[in-house]
Design an enzyme around this catalytic site. Structure first.
Site, PDB file in Angstrom:
ATOM      1  N   ARG A   1       0.853  -1.173   0.000  1.00  0.00           N
ATOM      2  CA  ARG A   1       0.000   0.000   0.000  1.00  0.00           C
ATOM      3  C   ARG A   1       0.891   1.225   0.000  1.00  0.00           C
ATOM      4  NH1 ARG A   1      -4.551  -0.476   3.985  1.00  0.00           N
ATOM      5  NH2 ARG A   1      -5.555  -2.416   3.395  1.00  0.00           N
TER       6      ARG A   1
ATOM      7  N   ARG B   1       9.521   6.925   5.220  1.00  0.00           N
ATOM      8  CA  ARG B   1       9.434   8.366   5.506  1.00  0.00           C
ATOM      9  C   ARG B   1      10.019   8.697   6.883  1.00  0.00           C
ATOM     10  NH1 ARG B   1       3.261   9.405   4.301  1.00  0.00           N
ATOM     11  NH2 ARG B   1       3.817  11.467   5.114  1.00  0.00           N
TER      12      ARG B   1
ATOM     13  N   ASP C   1       1.045   5.255   0.627  1.00  0.00           N
ATOM     14  CA  ASP C   1       0.257   6.258   1.354  1.00  0.00           C
ATOM     15  C   ASP C   1      -0.309   7.309   0.407  1.00  0.00           C
ATOM     16  OD1 ASP C   1       1.171   5.166   3.770  1.00  0.00           O
ATOM     17  OD2 ASP C   1       2.892   6.536   3.849  1.00  0.00           O
TER      18      ASP C   1
ATOM     19  N   TYR D   1      12.450   1.607  -2.757  1.00  0.00           N
ATOM     20  CA  TYR D   1      11.803   2.921  -2.652  1.00  0.00           C
ATOM     21  C   TYR D   1      12.867   3.989  -2.827  1.00  0.00           C
ATOM     22  CZ  TYR D   1       7.272   1.451  -0.701  1.00  0.00           C
ATOM     23  OH  TYR D   1       6.024   0.924  -0.514  1.00  0.00           O
TER      24      TYR D   1
END
Lengths: 250, 250
Positions: free
Chosen positions: A53, A202, A55, A113
């Site tokens: 998922r 993050r 964000d 990422y």
């Protein structure tokens, strides 16, 4: 018989409430894909399984998902139809026939990422939606960030870097590598690991940035990991800078 | 005494009705700059002179403008203040003291514009606002485009390539070079010349594209120039693909 179809997607997450569909929320990537595939195939409903998922506001250049579809359409035609009807901030890069047992989430063995920051006195006009524009007075020290990143690399309980304090499953993950590079005003942090907790990339980025600008020391990282306490880690870097680059399968 | 200040600007034109201020239209680049500079200097009104007018939706990476300002602020502080208050799709790259006679429009001796197209079966998700996404079935032939561009290079009456049929001044311009290059799915046309008429770069691009996809032949270009008739030239390529790259001064 239903075919298992695998998709590779790219999207600009700026306008979306993230990957996962939500009741009463039209603007999710999964929701858009399920709606579209039901329309194209004429099926009553379609379930699209994503590798993970993302964000709200997070982008993807290599999201993988799969769906079991009742259709005779060749894969190339499926791709064309998807791209014809999807909004212009979502693009289907590839459509492939997958084995019946392929599952985009369960079989994912790794993910990459990339987080992009932009510093310096000038605002990144054309890239503004795809970066974290940091204050001009921050001058992150890459060596300090790399030193801190070395402590974070490896297999650890990343509970300190998880937004959800009530997560029931294991918070142990392996981060193989964190590459930190500067290209002009852009500072990129590229993470590869077997999986990432909620907001983990993050929070890692925010914590590394705090090391870079001297708010905390690289040597404080081991006890931060040890603490297993989100409150002790750094700020959550904004969603705009994050992009899912690719997903690995064996 | 007023100082003559020269600015180098970058902007994403997507949200704006072009460079030139308009009554009852808040969203123009010139309007934003004049408002801001009046606010920063405390002057009742400020006139900002641009090197040229970009159309609604056109971008710039190197627009030059100047303004006569009553202020003691150092140029670096002016730049910081501008960037602090401007919206995040406009950035002041440089602020310099100019000679009292510097005039961004009258003294401009050349301009470089780049037009970017994106072809192929995939939509350019992250670049979509900065390109012309051409239909997948178009496969422009670069050789034909270059052959046509050779006819357009030089000093000509470009009346056929001007959107305004009632233009009173000369429509003769010199286009020194048109470089056509392909980088992956992106096709760029880079124009350098002493000046460009209204929509001229976009009509040149539309006409060159029509040569590339076989709707007209490169050898038809000389008579098209000769005709001095906008209706005989090609389509006007969309504003989104156009960017003012730089302005020359002696």
């Amino acid at each position: 018989m239903k075919r298992n179809i695998r998709f590779l997607l790219e999207y600009d997450g700026s306008r979306y409430y993230g990957w996962a569909k939500q009741p009463d929320q039209e603007m999710t990537i999964q929701g858009k894909m399920e709606q579209l595939l039901a329309r194209i195939t004429g099926m009553e409903s379609v379930e699209v399984i994503g590798a993970g998922r993302t964000d709200a506001g997070v982008h993807a250049r290599g999201m993988v998902c799969n769906a079991h579809l009742e259709t005779d359409l060749p894969v190339d035609e499926l791709r064309s139809l998807c791209n014809q009807y999807l909004p212009d901030d979502i693009c289907v890069l590839e459509v492939k026939e997958a084995s019946p047992r392929f599952h985009a989430r369960y079989l994912a063995t790794g993910k990459t990422y990339r987080y992009t920051c932009c510093g310096g006195p000038l605002k990144p006009v054309f890239e503004r939606k795809y970066v974290w524009t940091i204050p001009a007075e921050w001058h992150p020290d890459l060596n300090a960030m790399r030193e801190a990143a070395a402590f974070l690399t490896g297999t650890h309980d990343f509970a300190s870097f998880c937004a959800n304090p009530r997560v029931k499953k294991s918070t142990v993950r392996t981060v193989d590598s964190i590459e930190i590079a500067q290209h002009g005003p852009f500072l990129t942090l590229t993470y590869h690991g077997d999986g990432f907790l909620q907001h983990m990339v993050r929070i890692l980025t925010g914590t590394l940035m705090e090391c870079g600008i001297g708010w905390r020391t690289p040597s404080s990282i081991p006890e931060l990991i040890e603490a297993r306490d989100r409150k002790q880690a750094g700020m959550t870097a904004p969603a705009s800078g994050l992009c899912l680059m690719s997903v690995d399968y064996n």
